[in-house]
Design a protein around this motif. Structure first.
Motif, PDB file in Angstrom:
ATOM      1  N   ASP A 161       4.656  -0.062   4.885  1.00 61.19           N
ATOM      2  CA  ASP A 161       5.516  -0.978   5.629  1.00 61.19           C
ATOM      3  C   ASP A 161       5.196  -0.888   7.111  1.00 61.19           C
ATOM      4  O   ASP A 161       5.100   0.203   7.666  1.00 61.19           O
ATOM      5  CB  ASP A 161       6.988  -0.630   5.419  1.00 61.19           C
ATOM      6  CG  ASP A 161       7.451  -0.892   4.002  1.00 61.19           C
ATOM      7  OD1 ASP A 161       6.817  -1.717   3.310  1.00 61.19           O
ATOM      8  OD2 ASP A 161       8.447  -0.273   3.585  1.00 61.19           O
ATOM      9  N   GLY A 189       3.819   2.011  10.884  1.00 64.08           N
ATOM     10  CA  GLY A 189       2.746   1.210  10.321  1.00 64.08           C
ATOM     11  C   GLY A 189       1.753   0.787  11.377  1.00 64.08           C
ATOM     12  O   GLY A 189       1.621   1.413  12.431  1.00 64.08           O
ATOM     13  N   ARG A 234       4.370  -6.068   4.969  1.00 65.27           N
ATOM     14  CA  ARG A 234       3.584  -5.225   4.062  1.00 65.27           C
ATOM     15  C   ARG A 234       2.384  -6.044   3.611  1.00 65.27           C
ATOM     16  O   ARG A 234       2.402  -6.706   2.591  1.00 65.27           O
ATOM     17  CB  ARG A 234       4.433  -4.788   2.875  1.00 65.27           C
ATOM     18  CG  ARG A 234       3.788  -3.710   2.013  1.00 65.27           C
ATOM     19  CD  ARG A 234       4.658  -3.322   0.830  1.00 65.27           C
ATOM     20  NE  ARG A 234       5.965  -2.831   1.226  1.00 65.27           N
ATOM     21  CZ  ARG A 234       7.091  -3.081   0.530  1.00 65.27           C
ATOM     22  NH1 ARG A 234       7.080  -3.821  -0.558  1.00 65.27           N
ATOM     23  NH2 ARG A 234       8.247  -2.596   0.950  1.00 65.27           N
TER      24      ARG A 234
END
Length: 109
Positions: free
Chosen positions: A99, A60, A37
């Protein structure tokens, strides 16, 4: 032994460091879930692994820098890359607001 899980579950709300979970392993491979992250490799740090690594972004996005290549490889959900052993590489960026979930398979060829 039968095992099951969910790659998208059990992610802490606070993630000061990348989260690395060993999912399973055999004699010549191991499988990890990695959650980033906004994490990136430290400046001037390069992975140089004895194993090859097949890695996929499940969710992501991220950028990988491979030594000797002009620009980074931009990976989004569903994309993968196979990195041979001893090809130096680093994570140059992961999305800071979501994430990035990686599925990584390390193996000896």
């Amino acid at each position: 032994m039968i095992s099951s899980g969910n790659l998208l579950a059990s992610i802490p709300a606070t993630l000061p460091d990348e989260l690395v979970d060993d999912l399973f392993a055999g004699q010549s491979f191991r499988v990890e879930r990695i959650v980033s992250r906004g994490h990136a490799s430290p400046d001037e740090f390069w992975y140089d692994q004895d194993e090859a690594e097949w890695v996929m972004v499940v969710q992501g996005e991220a950028r990988l820098q491979l030594e000797g290549q002009a620009g980074p490889v931009h990976l989004t959900a569903g994309m993968y890359i196979n990195i041979p052993a001893h090809v130096r590489h680093r994570v140059s960026w992961t999305h800071p607001d979501m994430d990035t979930i990686w599925l990584a398979i390390f193996y000896r060829s």
